[in-house]
Scaffold this motif. Structure first.
Motif, PDB file in Angstrom:
ATOM      1  N   LYS A  29       0.817  -1.213   0.000  1.00 48.50           N
ATOM      2  CA  LYS A  29       0.000   0.000   0.000  1.00 48.50           C
ATOM      3  C   LYS A  29       0.854   1.267   0.000  1.00 48.50           C
ATOM      4  O   LYS A  29       1.863   1.352   0.693  1.00 48.50           O
ATOM      5  CB  LYS A  29      -0.925   0.001   1.225  1.00 48.50           C
ATOM      6  CG  LYS A  29      -1.905   1.168   1.265  1.00 48.50           C
ATOM      7  CD  LYS A  29      -2.845   1.055   2.458  1.00 48.50           C
ATOM      8  CE  LYS A  29      -3.833   2.208   2.489  1.00 48.50           C
ATOM      9  NZ  LYS A  29      -4.777   2.118   3.617  1.00 48.50           N
ATOM     10  N   LYS A  68     -10.839 -10.868   0.668  1.00 46.97           N
ATOM     11  CA  LYS A  68     -12.010 -10.774  -0.193  1.00 46.97           C
ATOM     12  C   LYS A  68     -11.841 -11.687  -1.396  1.00 46.97           C
ATOM     13  O   LYS A  68     -10.732 -11.892  -1.891  1.00 46.97           O
ATOM     14  CB  LYS A  68     -12.190  -9.326  -0.689  1.00 46.97           C
ATOM     15  CG  LYS A  68     -12.458  -8.292   0.392  1.00 46.97           C
ATOM     16  CD  LYS A  68     -12.660  -6.929  -0.238  1.00 46.97           C
ATOM     17  CE  LYS A  68     -13.002  -5.861   0.792  1.00 46.97           C
ATOM     18  NZ  LYS A  68     -11.870  -5.530   1.650  1.00 46.97           N
ATOM     19  N   GLU A  72     -15.242  -9.491  -5.469  1.00 43.10           N
ATOM     20  CA  GLU A  72     -15.512  -8.436  -4.492  1.00 43.10           C
ATOM     21  C   GLU A  72     -14.327  -7.486  -4.380  1.00 43.10           C
ATOM     22  O   GLU A  72     -14.495  -6.261  -4.275  1.00 43.10           O
ATOM     23  CB  GLU A  72     -15.824  -9.062  -3.125  1.00 43.10           C
ATOM     24  CG  GLU A  72     -16.263  -8.071  -2.061  1.00 43.10           C
ATOM     25  CD  GLU A  72     -17.591  -7.391  -2.380  1.00 43.10           C
ATOM     26  OE1 GLU A  72     -17.790  -6.251  -1.917  1.00 43.10           O
ATOM     27  OE2 GLU A  72     -18.419  -7.993  -3.099  1.00 43.10           O
ATOM     28  N   LYS A  75     -13.898  -4.544  -6.867  1.00 46.81           N
ATOM     29  CA  LYS A  75     -14.709  -3.355  -6.671  1.00 46.81           C
ATOM     30  C   LYS A  75     -13.890  -2.221  -6.055  1.00 46.81           C
ATOM     31  O   LYS A  75     -14.301  -1.065  -6.090  1.00 46.81           O
ATOM     32  CB  LYS A  75     -15.920  -3.671  -5.777  1.00 46.81           C
ATOM     33  CG  LYS A  75     -16.919  -4.644  -6.394  1.00 46.81           C
ATOM     34  CD  LYS A  75     -18.063  -4.926  -5.439  1.00 46.81           C
ATOM     35  CE  LYS A  75     -19.061  -5.908  -6.033  1.00 46.81           C
ATOM     36  NZ  LYS A  75     -20.174  -6.228  -5.096  1.00 46.81           N
ATOM     37  N   HIS A  76     -12.732  -2.581  -5.493  1.00 45.07           N
ATOM     38  CA  HIS A  76     -11.846  -1.599  -4.863  1.00 45.07           C
ATOM     39  C   HIS A  76     -10.613  -1.336  -5.715  1.00 45.07           C
ATOM     40  O   HIS A  76      -9.613  -0.803  -5.227  1.00 45.07           O
ATOM     41  CB  HIS A  76     -11.429  -2.102  -3.477  1.00 45.07           C
ATOM     42  CG  HIS A  76     -12.598  -2.398  -2.567  1.00 45.07           C
ATOM     43  ND1 HIS A  76     -13.222  -1.423  -1.820  1.00 45.07           N
ATOM     44  CD2 HIS A  76     -13.266  -3.557  -2.318  1.00 45.07           C
ATOM     45  CE1 HIS A  76     -14.216  -1.970  -1.145  1.00 45.07           C
ATOM     46  NE2 HIS A  76     -14.260  -3.268  -1.427  1.00 45.07           N
ATOM     47  N   LYS A 103     -21.638   1.839 -11.283  1.00 41.69           N
ATOM     48  CA  LYS A 103     -20.856   1.490 -10.089  1.00 41.69           C
ATOM     49  C   LYS A 103     -21.567   1.842  -8.788  1.00 41.69           C
ATOM     50  O   LYS A 103     -21.080   1.487  -7.709  1.00 41.69           O
ATOM     51  CB  LYS A 103     -19.488   2.188 -10.131  1.00 41.69           C
ATOM     52  CG  LYS A 103     -18.579   1.702 -11.239  1.00 41.69           C
ATOM     53  CD  LYS A 103     -17.204   2.351 -11.132  1.00 41.69           C
ATOM     54  CE  LYS A 103     -16.230   1.804 -12.170  1.00 41.69           C
ATOM     55  NZ  LYS A 103     -14.883   2.413 -12.052  1.00 41.69           N
ATOM     56  N   ASN A 146     -14.829   5.531  -7.961  1.00 38.74           N
ATOM     57  CA  ASN A 146     -15.194   4.759  -6.765  1.00 38.74           C
ATOM     58  C   ASN A 146     -14.107   4.793  -5.695  1.00 38.74           C
ATOM     59  O   ASN A 146     -14.103   3.973  -4.779  1.00 38.74           O
ATOM     60  CB  ASN A 146     -15.503   3.306  -7.153  1.00 38.74           C
ATOM     61  CG  ASN A 146     -14.303   2.595  -7.761  1.00 38.74           C
ATOM     62  OD1 ASN A 146     -13.467   3.241  -8.392  1.00 38.74           O
ATOM     63  ND2 ASN A 146     -14.221   1.290  -7.593  1.00 38.74           N
ATOM     64  N   ASP A 147     -13.183   5.765  -5.808  1.00 42.84           N
ATOM     65  CA  ASP A 147     -12.082   5.911  -4.843  1.00 42.84           C
ATOM     66  C   ASP A 147     -11.376   4.576  -4.594  1.00 42.84           C
ATOM     67  O   ASP A 147     -11.330   4.071  -3.459  1.00 42.84           O
ATOM     68  CB  ASP A 147     -12.591   6.484  -3.513  1.00 42.84           C
ATOM     69  CG  ASP A 147     -13.036   7.928  -3.643  1.00 42.84           C
ATOM     70  OD1 ASP A 147     -12.393   8.680  -4.401  1.00 42.84           O
ATOM     71  OD2 ASP A 147     -14.029   8.309  -3.003  1.00 42.84           O
ATOM     72  N   PRO A 148     -10.822   3.978  -5.639  1.00 47.54           N
ATOM     73  CA  PRO A 148     -10.177   2.660  -5.484  1.00 47.54           C
ATOM     74  C   PRO A 148      -8.942   2.735  -4.602  1.00 47.54           C
ATOM     75  O   PRO A 148      -8.299   3.786  -4.493  1.00 47.54           O
ATOM     76  CB  PRO A 148      -9.791   2.296  -6.922  1.00 47.54           C
ATOM     77  CG  PRO A 148      -9.587   3.610  -7.601  1.00 47.54           C
ATOM     78  CD  PRO A 148     -10.632   4.514  -7.011  1.00 47.54           C
ATOM     79  N   GLN A 149      -8.615   1.612  -3.990  1.00 45.14           N
ATOM     80  CA  GLN A 149      -7.391   1.546  -3.181  1.00 45.14           C
ATOM     81  C   GLN A 149      -6.156   1.432  -4.061  1.00 45.14           C
ATOM     82  O   GLN A 149      -5.059   1.784  -3.643  1.00 45.14           O
ATOM     83  CB  GLN A 149      -7.468   0.360  -2.219  1.00 45.14           C
ATOM     84  CG  GLN A 149      -8.533   0.504  -1.151  1.00 45.14           C
ATOM     85  CD  GLN A 149      -8.431  -0.576  -0.097  1.00 45.14           C
ATOM     86  OE1 GLN A 149      -7.353  -0.897   0.391  1.00 45.14           O
ATOM     87  NE2 GLN A 149      -9.571  -1.161   0.257  1.00 45.14           N
ATOM     88  N   THR A 180      -3.231   6.828  -2.913  1.00 43.06           N
ATOM     89  CA  THR A 180      -3.671   5.711  -3.754  1.00 43.06           C
ATOM     90  C   THR A 180      -2.458   4.930  -4.259  1.00 43.06           C
ATOM     91  O   THR A 180      -1.506   5.521  -4.775  1.00 43.06           O
ATOM     92  CB  THR A 180      -4.486   6.216  -4.958  1.00 43.06           C
ATOM     93  OG1 THR A 180      -5.605   6.961  -4.489  1.00 43.06           O
ATOM     94  CG2 THR A 180      -4.977   5.049  -5.811  1.00 43.06           C
TER      95      THR A 180
END
Length: 301
Positions: A29, A68, A72, A75-76, A103, A146-149, A180
């Motif tokens: 991350k 996840k 699922e 979606k991130h 979305k 969608n503010d993805p990680q 991000t």
């Protein structure tokens, strides 16, 4: 540090072609990762596998520590792995409105992301009026709704002019500065060196290097030298225990150390052995030089 993506022993065969060959690396991350390699090295195939648009032949990968299921987890994830594809006669805003509806994203995100990519003043312009660079920026805005990680980009500056390239790179840095994680595939050394903190080098589907960009660049470097008698200088350099190899190019000697060696220590060694140099500079190896060395040392399939 949180692991966003873990890839272990990934393989992909297309008939006799081994497009991805035992690829393994982790994405942590908050970093900007580059998958670097020439065309045909397996970059896009690797991205396709982790995004579930290409079936793997063997190996495993997991998102977010396996907490996840892939469907699922995606979606991130925001991703652009093809040319931007929007409705040409609809405005930028209305194109993104469709994406929000699909979305389930609040419409107020549209202006926020358009401002981020520098297109807020063109929100009411039709997509067909956009330059290639603007289309790519709109695609990035769409992937960020969608503010993805993590944001995944495949050759994000491909086909752009210098101004468009600079704009995309500035946007990538800005997105990364906001927390991000980014994974981009590129065949451009300059791109990876300027925007990425970490790099995975691929050639013919095989990982040649994985680690930080600085770790790849910050090898022992090399020396440029020149003396009145370059022949004697080269012979003496080859006797030094820390020098791996030397080469003479257009009157300049290049010496490549295999162990840490400072310019002052090398100069003292030469002087004590009767050689006075006219020129001695220690240089850091560039990413390009390291990449060429890695790929040239890799045997052909």
């Amino acid at each position: 540090m949180e692991t966003i993506l873990s890839i272990n022993g990934l393989h992909k065969h297309y008939g006799k072609v081994h497009a991805v060959n035992n690829v393994s690396f982790d994405i942590q991350k908050g970093n900007v990762y580059g998958i670097l390699g020439p065309n045909g090295s397996g970059k896009s195939t690797t991205l396709g596998i982790i995004l579930s648009v290409v079936n793997k032949s063997a190996g495993t990968y997991s998102w977010f520590g396996g907490a996840k299921e892939t469907h699922e987890a995606l979606k991130h994830v925001g991703a652009i792995i093809e040319r931007p594809n929007f409705y040409p006669y609809m405005t930028a805003y209305n194109n993104l409105k469709l994406v929000c509806n699909i979305k389930g994203v609040p419409l107020q995100k549209i202006d926020e992301k358009l401002e981020l990519v520098g297109l807020l003043d063109r929100k009411d312009s039709k997509f067909r009026t956009f330059s290639l660079g603007m289309k790519q920026r709109l695609a990035i805005a769409s992937a960020l709704l969608n503010d993805p990680q993590i944001l995944i980009l495949d050759e994000p500056t491909n086909g752009l002019d210098p101004q468009g390239i600079r704009q995309i790179r500035d946007i990538i840095r800005l997105i990364a500065s906001q927390g991000t994680t980014i994974l981009l595939a590129s065949h451009l050394l300059d791109e990876v060196e300027k925007v990425c903190s970490h790099v995975v080098v691929l050639r013919k589907g095989v990982v040649l290097y994985t680690g930080t960009v600085n770790g790849m660049i910050n090898s022992e470097g090399f020396f440029e030298l020149k003396a009145a008698d370059n022949t004697s200088l080269q012979a003496l350099l080859q006797e030094h225990p820390a020098i791996d190899k030397t080469e003479l190019v257009e009157g300049i000697l290049f010496a490549y150390p295999k162990a840490p060696l400072e310019a002052a220590d090398l100069n003292r060694y030469l002087f004590n052995n009767g050689i006075c140099v006219d020129h001695l500079v220690k240089r850091k190896s560039s990413l390009e030089e390291q990449f060429i060395q890695l790929t040239s040392n890799q045997p052909e399939n």
